[in-house]
Design a protein around this motif. Sequence first.
Motif, PDB file in Angstrom:
ATOM      1  N   TYR A 223      58.003  55.893  25.588  1.00  0.00           N
ATOM      2  CA  TYR A 223      58.656  57.126  25.165  1.00  0.00           C
ATOM      3  C   TYR A 223      59.791  57.503  26.107  1.00  0.00           C
ATOM      4  CZ  TYR A 223      59.217  61.951  23.581  1.00  0.00           C
ATOM      5  OH  TYR A 223      59.731  63.130  23.093  1.00  0.00           O
ATOM      6  N   PHE A 224      59.645  57.161  27.372  1.00  0.00           N
ATOM      7  CA  PHE A 224      60.662  57.513  28.370  1.00  0.00           C
ATOM      8  C   PHE A 224      61.558  56.332  28.707  1.00  0.00           C
ATOM      9  CE2 PHE A 224      57.455  60.817  29.118  1.00  0.00           C
ATOM     10  CZ  PHE A 224      58.261  61.946  29.084  1.00  0.00           C
ATOM     11  N   ASP A 280      57.991  48.930  19.451  1.00  0.00           N
ATOM     12  CA  ASP A 280      59.428  48.677  19.597  1.00  0.00           C
ATOM     13  C   ASP A 280      59.800  48.349  21.043  1.00  0.00           C
ATOM     14  OD1 ASP A 280      59.782  49.115  16.909  1.00  0.00           O
ATOM     15  OD2 ASP A 280      60.521  51.175  17.133  1.00  0.00           O
ATOM     16  N   PHE A 281      59.099  48.964  22.001  1.00  0.00           N
ATOM     17  CA  PHE A 281      59.421  48.735  23.420  1.00  0.00           C
ATOM     18  C   PHE A 281      58.890  47.382  23.892  1.00  0.00           C
ATOM     19  CE2 PHE A 281      58.591  48.912  27.961  1.00  0.00           C
ATOM     20  CZ  PHE A 281      59.798  49.380  28.461  1.00  0.00           C
ATOM     21  N   ASN A 286      53.819  41.050  22.900  1.00  0.00           N
ATOM     22  CA  ASN A 286      53.192  41.704  24.054  1.00  0.00           C
ATOM     23  C   ASN A 286      52.290  42.876  23.681  1.00  0.00           C
ATOM     24  OD1 ASN A 286      54.978  39.940  25.475  1.00  0.00           O
ATOM     25  ND2 ASN A 286      54.962  41.326  27.208  1.00  0.00           N
ATOM     26  N   VAL A 287      51.894  42.953  22.431  1.00  0.00           N
ATOM     27  CA  VAL A 287      50.996  44.023  21.982  1.00  0.00           C
ATOM     28  C   VAL A 287      49.692  43.400  21.489  1.00  0.00           C
ATOM     29  CG1 VAL A 287      50.642  45.887  20.327  1.00  0.00           C
ATOM     30  CG2 VAL A 287      52.886  45.575  21.383  1.00  0.00           C
ATOM     31  N   VAL A 288      48.567  43.973  21.941  1.00  0.00           N
ATOM     32  CA  VAL A 288      47.252  43.497  21.510  1.00  0.00           C
ATOM     33  C   VAL A 288      46.476  44.653  20.889  1.00  0.00           C
ATOM     34  CG1 VAL A 288      47.110  41.626  23.191  1.00  0.00           C
ATOM     35  CG2 VAL A 288      46.288  43.896  23.823  1.00  0.00           C
ATOM     36  N   ALA A 312      50.753  50.395   9.124  1.00  0.00           N
ATOM     37  CA  ALA A 312      51.920  51.211   8.756  1.00  0.00           C
ATOM     38  C   ALA A 312      53.210  50.759   9.424  1.00  0.00           C
ATOM     39  CB  ALA A 312      51.650  52.678   9.100  1.00  0.00           C
ATOM     40  N   LEU A 313      53.140  49.772  10.299  1.00  0.00           N
ATOM     41  CA  LEU A 313      54.338  49.326  11.008  1.00  0.00           C
ATOM     42  C   LEU A 313      55.268  48.483  10.136  1.00  0.00           C
ATOM     43  CD1 LEU A 313      52.812  48.346  14.477  1.00  0.00           C
ATOM     44  CD2 LEU A 313      54.306  50.290  13.986  1.00  0.00           C
ATOM     45  N   GLY A 314      54.798  48.069   8.971  1.00  0.00           N
ATOM     46  CA  GLY A 314      55.637  47.272   8.085  1.00  0.00           C
ATOM     47  C   GLY A 314      55.845  45.854   8.583  1.00  0.00           C
TER      48      GLY A 314
END
Length: 341
Positions: A223-224, A280-281, A286-288, A312-314
């Motif tokens: 977010y930052f 997105d970041f 790199n996402v589990v 919902a991420l498409g």
Amino acid sequence: MKIDVFNHIFPKPFFERLQQVIVNKGAVKRWLNIPFLYDLDVRFRKLEEFGPEYRQILSLSAPPIESINPDRGITLDLAKLANDSMAGLVRDHRDRFPGFIASLPLNLPEESVAELERAVTQLGAVGVQLFSNVNGLPLDEPRFRPLFEAANRLRCPILLHPARGAAFADYASEQKSKYEIWWTFGWPYETSVAMSRLVFAGYFDKLPTLKIITHHMGGMIPYFEGRVGYGWDQLGKRTSDVDYLSLLKSMKKRPVDYFKNFYADTALFGAAPATKCGFDFFGVDNVVFASDMPFEPAPGLYARETIKCVEALGLTKDQKDKIYSGNAEKLLKLKSVAARR
């Protein structure tokens, strides 16, 4: 298949011992009201909802072992009991639990290295859980460096879990945190601070194959991104008593690019915008998938809501397969560990 990388358990032998030795007895009351934590029958009944393709990598629930009791012998024995017990659960129920994450007595850095070696090489641990601070000490303290080196040498991913209690006040003028702010906002902050300290301590340059999975999608970092990016591109311009400009020039990449070396899990309690922000970041590789069971208002809620968020991420089927299982299989080397057994 869905492999839940970050959920929690108290193996029964460990939980029984924990209740005998923990200093803060008040915390036990909440855990007794979450039978999913320590009662396998309750856990298995709930997991039936998600079908045989849903599997869990077991990791010990908070509190950090080093905070349970000041006796050094007790913390070491607790860590060994936790790892032996989780290894037994994996051995007996491999179709549901394909692996476990080692726990360590981090108040004993040298003993922790030895226990990590034992857990990985003898018990088959597929990762190790570290908390964002060790009884108030930052993870980039030199005493913990050998632990990161051991994890890197063993190709053992680190699962980074936040740790902060009510004693960490919201304001310097107060004695304790109010309204459970220490958890709601304190834990994402803890994760972000620990990640930052490791980045600026140069861990990814010194240990380029180090793998760290951050609980709850990297805390505040996605977010930052603007502050982490353009903000830290100006590191040192706000500080007069430390030469951060030289540190910035010595880094091989922009600070923000090091943060993309981390992995992140989907345990965001059903927050769809936050899930997209984190995806997105960090990117699809790199996402589990993780649920943070069983600390939810109603059994199974976090897993159901997290699956909705991913759906919902498409994403394409191949992308979803990576998040649900492929990335975990590769990162935790699940197929090679199973073959060794």
